[in-house]
Scaffold this active site. Structure first.
Site, PDB file in Angstrom:
ATOM      1  N   PRO A   9      48.662  47.043  41.844  1.00 15.99           N
ATOM      2  CA  PRO A   9      48.971  48.429  41.501  1.00 15.99           C
ATOM      3  C   PRO A   9      47.748  49.333  41.381  1.00 15.99           C
ATOM      4  O   PRO A   9      46.710  48.934  40.843  1.00 15.99           O
ATOM      5  CB  PRO A   9      49.692  48.310  40.147  1.00 15.99           C
ATOM      6  CG  PRO A   9      49.390  46.949  39.655  1.00 15.99           C
ATOM      7  CD  PRO A   9      49.159  46.093  40.849  1.00 15.99           C
ATOM      8  N   ASN A  10      47.919  50.515  41.912  1.00 17.49           N
ATOM      9  CA  ASN A  10      46.930  51.612  41.820  1.00 17.49           C
ATOM     10  C   ASN A  10      45.715  51.439  42.721  1.00 17.49           C
ATOM     11  O   ASN A  10      44.863  52.325  42.763  1.00 17.49           O
ATOM     12  CB  ASN A  10      46.472  51.832  40.360  1.00 17.49           C
ATOM     13  CG  ASN A  10      47.634  52.152  39.447  1.00 17.49           C
ATOM     14  OD1 ASN A  10      48.370  53.093  39.713  1.00 17.49           O
ATOM     15  ND2 ASN A  10      47.825  51.365  38.409  1.00 17.49           N
ATOM     16  N   ARG A  17      41.318  57.576  41.637  1.00 19.34           N
ATOM     17  CA  ARG A  17      41.413  57.034  40.279  1.00 19.34           C
ATOM     18  C   ARG A  17      40.012  56.717  39.738  1.00 19.34           C
ATOM     19  O   ARG A  17      39.224  56.014  40.379  1.00 19.34           O
ATOM     20  CB  ARG A  17      42.317  55.800  40.222  1.00 19.34           C
ATOM     21  CG  ARG A  17      41.707  54.555  40.812  1.00 19.34           C
ATOM     22  CD  ARG A  17      42.602  53.330  40.756  1.00 19.34           C
ATOM     23  NE  ARG A  17      42.829  52.810  39.420  1.00 19.34           N
ATOM     24  CZ  ARG A  17      43.008  51.494  39.175  1.00 19.34           C
ATOM     25  NH1 ARG A  17      42.972  50.601  40.156  1.00 19.34           N
ATOM     26  NH2 ARG A  17      43.237  51.093  37.956  1.00 19.34           N
ATOM     27  N   TYR A  22      35.641  52.887  39.649  1.00 16.57           N
ATOM     28  CA  TYR A  22      36.034  52.215  40.895  1.00 16.57           C
ATOM     29  C   TYR A  22      35.313  52.748  42.130  1.00 16.57           C
ATOM     30  O   TYR A  22      35.502  52.217  43.220  1.00 16.57           O
ATOM     31  CB  TYR A  22      37.557  52.309  41.081  1.00 16.57           C
ATOM     32  CG  TYR A  22      38.306  51.631  39.965  1.00 16.57           C
ATOM     33  CD1 TYR A  22      38.267  50.246  39.831  1.00 16.57           C
ATOM     34  CD2 TYR A  22      39.028  52.363  39.019  1.00 16.57           C
ATOM     35  CE1 TYR A  22      38.934  49.604  38.796  1.00 16.57           C
ATOM     36  CE2 TYR A  22      39.698  51.736  37.979  1.00 16.57           C
ATOM     37  CZ  TYR A  22      39.650  50.362  37.878  1.00 16.57           C
ATOM     38  OH  TYR A  22      40.300  49.734  36.843  1.00 16.57           O
ATOM     39  N   ASN A  73      43.328  41.074  44.901  1.00 17.95           N
ATOM     40  CA  ASN A  73      42.971  41.873  43.728  1.00 17.95           C
ATOM     41  C   ASN A  73      44.292  42.229  43.055  1.00 17.95           C
ATOM     42  O   ASN A  73      44.953  43.191  43.459  1.00 17.95           O
ATOM     43  CB  ASN A  73      42.203  43.122  44.117  1.00 17.95           C
ATOM     44  CG  ASN A  73      41.792  43.930  42.893  1.00 17.95           C
ATOM     45  OD1 ASN A  73      42.237  43.640  41.777  1.00 17.95           O
ATOM     46  ND2 ASN A  73      40.948  44.932  43.098  1.00 17.95           N
ATOM     47  N   ALA A  76      45.978  45.492  37.661  1.00 18.08           N
ATOM     48  CA  ALA A  76      46.388  45.322  36.260  1.00 18.08           C
ATOM     49  C   ALA A  76      47.192  44.037  36.040  1.00 18.08           C
ATOM     50  O   ALA A  76      47.179  43.468  34.938  1.00 18.08           O
ATOM     51  CB  ALA A  76      47.195  46.530  35.808  1.00 18.08           C
ATOM     52  N   GLU A  97      39.686  35.734  44.251  1.00 16.71           N
ATOM     53  CA  GLU A  97      40.049  36.921  43.468  1.00 16.71           C
ATOM     54  C   GLU A  97      38.909  37.943  43.587  1.00 16.71           C
ATOM     55  O   GLU A  97      37.734  37.570  43.498  1.00 16.71           O
ATOM     56  CB  GLU A  97      40.230  36.479  42.011  1.00 16.71           C
ATOM     57  CG  GLU A  97      40.541  37.559  41.023  1.00 16.71           C
ATOM     58  CD  GLU A  97      40.586  36.996  39.591  1.00 16.71           C
ATOM     59  OE1 GLU A  97      39.955  35.953  39.323  1.00 16.71           O
ATOM     60  OE2 GLU A  97      41.236  37.635  38.753  1.00 16.71           O
ATOM     61  N   HIS A  99      37.597  41.815  42.097  1.00 14.83           N
ATOM     62  CA  HIS A  99      37.729  43.012  41.264  1.00 14.83           C
ATOM     63  C   HIS A  99      36.625  43.974  41.654  1.00 14.83           C
ATOM     64  O   HIS A  99      35.456  43.588  41.719  1.00 14.83           O
ATOM     65  CB  HIS A  99      37.662  42.674  39.777  1.00 14.83           C
ATOM     66  CG  HIS A  99      38.794  41.803  39.367  1.00 14.83           C
ATOM     67  ND1 HIS A  99      40.079  42.278  39.290  1.00 14.83           N
ATOM     68  CD2 HIS A  99      38.853  40.487  39.088  1.00 14.83           C
ATOM     69  CE1 HIS A  99      40.884  41.289  38.964  1.00 14.83           C
ATOM     70  NE2 HIS A  99      40.161  40.176  38.837  1.00 14.83           N
ATOM     71  N   ARG A 106      34.103  45.304  30.556  1.00 16.43           N
ATOM     72  CA  ARG A 106      35.113  46.285  30.154  1.00 16.43           C
ATOM     73  C   ARG A 106      35.898  45.805  28.921  1.00 16.43           C
ATOM     74  O   ARG A 106      35.413  44.977  28.178  1.00 16.43           O
ATOM     75  CB  ARG A 106      36.006  46.602  31.362  1.00 16.43           C
ATOM     76  CG  ARG A 106      35.179  47.194  32.523  1.00 16.43           C
ATOM     77  CD  ARG A 106      36.036  47.593  33.698  1.00 16.43           C
ATOM     78  NE  ARG A 106      36.968  48.658  33.338  1.00 16.43           N
ATOM     79  CZ  ARG A 106      38.010  49.012  34.102  1.00 16.43           C
ATOM     80  NH1 ARG A 106      38.227  48.378  35.267  1.00 16.43           N
ATOM     81  NH2 ARG A 106      38.818  49.989  33.717  1.00 16.43           N
TER      82      ARG A 106
HETATM   83  C1  DQA Z   1      40.638  45.904  38.878  1.00 17.60           C
HETATM   84  C2  DQA Z   1      40.349  45.692  37.385  1.00 17.60           C
HETATM   85  C3  DQA Z   1      41.640  45.689  36.576  1.00 17.60           C
HETATM   86  O1  DQA Z   1      41.355  45.474  35.198  1.00 17.60           O
HETATM   87  C4  DQA Z   1      42.350  47.023  36.721  1.00 17.60           C
HETATM   88  O2  DQA Z   1      43.585  46.985  36.028  1.00 17.60           O
HETATM   89  C5  DQA Z   1      42.544  47.421  38.145  1.00 17.60           C
HETATM   90  C6  DQA Z   1      41.473  47.158  39.111  1.00 17.60           C
HETATM   91  C7  DQA Z   1      39.364  46.055  39.711  1.00 17.60           C
HETATM   92  O3  DQA Z   1      39.464  45.955  40.929  1.00 17.60           O
HETATM   93  O4  DQA Z   1      38.282  46.273  39.149  1.00 17.60           O
HETATM   94  O5  DQA Z   1      43.511  48.081  38.476  1.00 17.60           O
HETATM   95  O6  DQA Z   1      41.336  44.776  39.361  1.00 17.60           O
END
Ligand code: DQA
Length: 143
Positions: A9-10, A17, A22, A73, A76, A97, A99, A106
């Protein structure tokens, strides 16, 4: 070698965002990077993004027998989703994985990763280049 890049998501909102966290690269920039790495490395790389946990689980299940590796990735859902962890375990496809941000630096709630319990490597805090690094890791280990 056939790889699947999955974003949660997102991630489609990259560039809009929280650019301080990011970065300024957009989701389109990420897809261009993935396509360039695929061409340079002679790989087939498909990609999928969803804001819905079940759609991500469905996509992981559908990858069974079709992909040699997954770059994920979970965004959330990283910090909440036993369902995504279980789907990765179910298909048993090598996974890395990614990020974009440095989750270690964080909030406390970002310190747990359920899918990370299955993934053999986690790349964090490298921006969108982390996806390139994950793809190269899977190629070097499994191609
Ligand atoms: C994320 C880190 C997560 O904590 C966050 O909720 C994201 C993006 C990252 O790519 O840094 O949406 O996965």
């Amino acid at each position: 070698m056939k790889l699947l890049v999955i974003n949660g998501p997102n991630i489609n909102m990259l560039g809009i965002r929280e650019p301080g966290i990011y970065g300024k690269n957009t989701y389109h920039d990420l897809l261009v990077l993935i396509e360039r790495v695929a061409a340079d490395e002679g790989l087939t790389i498909d990609h999928f993004q969803s804001n819905h946990e079940g759609a991500i689980v469905d996509t992981i299940q559908a990858a069974y027998g079709s992909y040699d590796g997954i770059v994920i990735n979970p965004a959330a859902y990283t910090h909440t989703s036993v369902a995504i962890l279980d789907a990765l375990k179910a298909v048993s496809i090598p996974a890395v994985e990614v990020h974009i941000s440095d989750v270690d630096a964080r909030e406390a709630f970002r310190q747990i990763s359920y899918p990370g319990l299955y993934c053999e490597k986690t790349i964090k805090g490298q921006g969108i280049d982390g996806y390139r690094q994950a793809i190269l890791y899977l190629k070097e280990k499994y191609a």
